[in-house]
Design a protein around this motif. Structure first.
Motif, PDB file in Angstrom:
ATOM      1  N   PHE A  22       0.849  -1.185   0.000  1.00 12.79           N
ATOM      2  CA  PHE A  22       0.000   0.000   0.000  1.00 12.79           C
ATOM      3  C   PHE A  22       0.890   1.242   0.000  1.00 12.79           C
ATOM      4  N   ILE A  23       0.401   2.322  -0.586  1.00 18.97           N
ATOM      5  CA  ILE A  23       1.094   3.598  -0.539  1.00 18.97           C
ATOM      6  C   ILE A  23       0.167   4.642   0.067  1.00 18.97           C
ATOM      7  N   ILE A  24       0.638   5.291   1.126  1.00 17.05           N
ATOM      8  CA  ILE A  24      -0.114   6.348   1.793  1.00 17.05           C
ATOM      9  C   ILE A  24       0.455   7.683   1.343  1.00 17.05           C
ATOM     10  N   GLN A  25      -0.396   8.545   0.798  1.00 15.41           N
ATOM     11  CA  GLN A  25       0.069   9.804   0.230  1.00 15.41           C
ATOM     12  C   GLN A  25      -0.197  10.970   1.179  1.00 15.41           C
ATOM     13  N   TYR A  26       0.725  11.949   1.127  1.00 17.65           N
ATOM     14  CA  TYR A  26       0.590  13.155   1.937  1.00 17.65           C
ATOM     15  C   TYR A  26       1.194  14.330   1.186  1.00 17.65           C
ATOM     16  N   ASP A  27       0.800  15.532   1.570  1.00 17.98           N
ATOM     17  CA  ASP A  27       1.279  16.748   0.915  1.00 17.98           C
ATOM     18  C   ASP A  27       2.563  17.213   1.599  1.00 17.98           C
ATOM     19  N   SER A  28       3.667  17.209   0.869  1.00 16.79           N
ATOM     20  CA  SER A  28       4.958  17.574   1.445  1.00 16.79           C
ATOM     21  C   SER A  28       5.081  19.065   1.718  1.00 16.79           C
ATOM     22  N   GLN A  29       4.112  19.876   1.272  1.00 17.67           N
ATOM     23  CA  GLN A  29       4.105  21.285   1.632  1.00 17.67           C
ATOM     24  C   GLN A  29       3.541  21.501   3.037  1.00 17.67           C
ATOM     25  N   VAL A  30       2.866  20.470   3.568  1.00 23.07           N
ATOM     26  CA  VAL A  30       2.252  20.563   4.892  1.00 23.07           C
ATOM     27  C   VAL A  30       2.992  19.711   5.915  1.00 23.07           C
ATOM     28  N   PHE A  31       3.445  18.517   5.514  1.00 22.87           N
ATOM     29  CA  PHE A  31       4.059  17.563   6.442  1.00 22.87           C
ATOM     30  C   PHE A  31       5.472  17.203   5.994  1.00 22.87           C
ATOM     31  N   HIS A  32       6.277  16.721   6.937  1.00 22.05           N
ATOM     32  CA  HIS A  32       7.580  16.145   6.608  1.00 22.05           C
ATOM     33  C   HIS A  32       7.876  15.025   7.598  1.00 22.05           C
ATOM     34  N   ASN A  33       8.903  14.226   7.299  1.00 27.47           N
ATOM     35  CA  ASN A  33       9.302  13.118   8.187  1.00 27.47           C
ATOM     36  C   ASN A  33      10.820  13.010   8.283  1.00 27.47           C
ATOM     37  N   LEU A  34      11.522  14.116   8.111  1.00 21.18           N
ATOM     38  CA  LEU A  34      12.980  14.090   8.055  1.00 21.18           C
ATOM     39  C   LEU A  34      13.608  13.500   9.310  1.00 21.18           C
ATOM     40  N   GLU A  35      13.031  13.767  10.463  1.00 13.60           N
ATOM     41  CA  GLU A  35      13.611  13.274  11.709  1.00 13.60           C
ATOM     42  C   GLU A  35      13.380  11.780  11.924  1.00 13.60           C
ATOM     43  N   TYR A  36      12.464  11.188  11.160  1.00 14.65           N
ATOM     44  CA  TYR A  36      12.105   9.776  11.347  1.00 14.65           C
ATOM     45  C   TYR A  36      12.748   8.864  10.310  1.00 14.65           C
ATOM     46  N   THR A  37      13.372   9.444   9.305  1.00 19.39           N
ATOM     47  CA  THR A  37      13.901   8.655   8.198  1.00 19.39           C
ATOM     48  C   THR A  37      15.400   8.896   8.020  1.00 19.39           C
ATOM     49  N   GLN A  38      16.035   7.940   7.358  1.00 20.96           N
ATOM     50  CA  GLN A  38      17.427   8.076   6.949  1.00 20.96           C
ATOM     51  C   GLN A  38      17.509   7.650   5.491  1.00 20.96           C
ATOM     52  N   HIS A  39      17.910   8.575   4.638  1.00 29.00           N
ATOM     53  CA  HIS A  39      17.906   8.332   3.189  1.00 29.00           C
ATOM     54  C   HIS A  39      16.510   7.903   2.721  1.00 29.00           C
ATOM     55  N   SER A  40      15.499   8.590   3.233  1.00 28.56           N
ATOM     56  CA  SER A  40      14.092   8.395   2.857  1.00 28.56           C
ATOM     57  C   SER A  40      13.480   7.086   3.360  1.00 28.56           C
ATOM     58  N   VAL A  41      14.199   6.350   4.202  1.00 25.38           N
ATOM     59  CA  VAL A  41      13.682   5.096   4.757  1.00 25.38           C
ATOM     60  C   VAL A  41      13.446   5.276   6.252  1.00 25.38           C
ATOM     61  N   TYR A  42      12.265   4.880   6.720  1.00 25.13           N
ATOM     62  CA  TYR A  42      11.975   4.987   8.150  1.00 25.13           C
ATOM     63  C   TYR A  42      12.922   4.093   8.942  1.00 25.13           C
ATOM     64  N   THR A  43      13.505   4.633   9.980  1.00 23.90           N
ATOM     65  CA  THR A  43      14.379   3.834  10.834  1.00 23.90           C
ATOM     66  C   THR A  43      13.540   2.949  11.745  1.00 23.90           C
ATOM     67  N   ASP A  44      14.151   1.920  12.306  1.00 24.84           N
ATOM     68  CA  ASP A  44      13.421   0.890  13.041  1.00 24.84           C
ATOM     69  C   ASP A  44      12.578   1.445  14.185  1.00 24.84           C
ATOM     70  N   ASP A  45      13.058   2.480  14.838  1.00 26.72           N
ATOM     71  CA  ASP A  45      12.357   3.005  16.005  1.00 26.72           C
ATOM     72  C   ASP A  45      11.200   3.929  15.662  1.00 26.72           C
ATOM     73  N   ASN A  46      11.002   4.221  14.382  1.00 24.04           N
ATOM     74  CA  ASN A  46      10.031   5.251  14.012  1.00 24.04           C
ATOM     75  C   ASN A  46       8.838   4.733  13.206  1.00 24.04           C
TER      76      ASN A  46
END
Length: 225
Positions: A74-98
């Motif tokens: 599944f792919i969940i879509q969101y607007d990158s002008q409103v939300f971000h996930n930089l602190e939860y990802t590394q090289h665009s991949v979610y890290t294990d704890d996040n």
């Protein structure tokens, strides 16, 4: 579900690309019941700029005789002008704890739950939309993802600090959905199923209330005598 299995058995052995198979299925099976319902929810309806958002992908309404699945995508879509996930990802991949895999699919010996991946998706001309790619696969033919109500995954986004008061939607990009069924023996079929997408509630962004610096106990200009 039995009609769906019968159709898939009739085309067993055909070597076609998944996208072509999806087109065949959609034209030949448009009267079959959906395989399941899919709902994307958030932990709250209203957020302020800079606030963390918890997103859940929930599956339900499986048929009573559904044998389960060997693969979900599944792919969940969101607007990158409103939300971000930089602190939860590394090289665009979610890290294990996040991110958290759901209870039905978090057994590492039975299922391979890939870390969610954030990537660009292009829907029309709106290039600000991004998609969180969710994939889980049974590790062997002896296991299947059960067809029961379940939260498949939970992950985080954050409202951007400079976001103005507005509303946005975090939703399923259903045109990218891919699912593989699980049957007795060694029969596995890849298809892009019809699913009932539960419309997501809008996410509202409000400005933090301003704090007045005025104190009723003091005056900058004392009254004239």
């Amino acid at each position: 579900m039995n009609k769906r299995f019968s159709f898939k058995k009739a085309v067993k052995g055909m070597k076609v690309l998944p996208l072509m198979f999806s087109m065949i299925r959609e034209s030949a099976m448009d009267t079959t019941a959906p395989a399941m319902s899919v709902e994307v929810t958030t932990d709250k309806e209203v957020y302020t700029p800079g606030e963390e958002v918890t997103v859940l992908l929930y599956l339900r309404d499986f048929a009573s005789n559904d044998r389960g699945y060997s693969y979900f995508n599944f792919i969940i879509q969101y607007d990158s002008q409103v939300f971000h996930n930089l602190e939860y990802t590394q090289h665009s991949v979610y890290t294990d704890d996040n991110y958290t895999a759901g209870n039905e699919v978090n057994n590492l010996f039975q299922f391979n739950f890939q870390n969610p991946v954030d990537g660009s998706i292009y829907l029309g001309m709106n290039t600000s939309m991004r998609g969180i790619d969710i994939q889980v696969e049974a590790s062997s033919r002896q296991h299947s993802i059960p067809a029961v109500d379940q939260t498949l995954v939970t992950f985080k986004l954050r409202v951007k600090e400079q976001t103005l008061a507005s509303s946005s939607t975090i939703s399923l990009a259903n045109e990218f959905t891919r699912i593989r069924t699980s049957e007795a023996g060694s029969s596995f079929y890849l298809y892009s199923p019809d699913v009932t997408v539960i419309p997501p509630a809008p996410v509202f962004i409000t400005q933090s209330p301003s704090v007045s610096v005025f104190s009723s106990g003091s005056r900058s200009n004392p009254p004239l005598q």
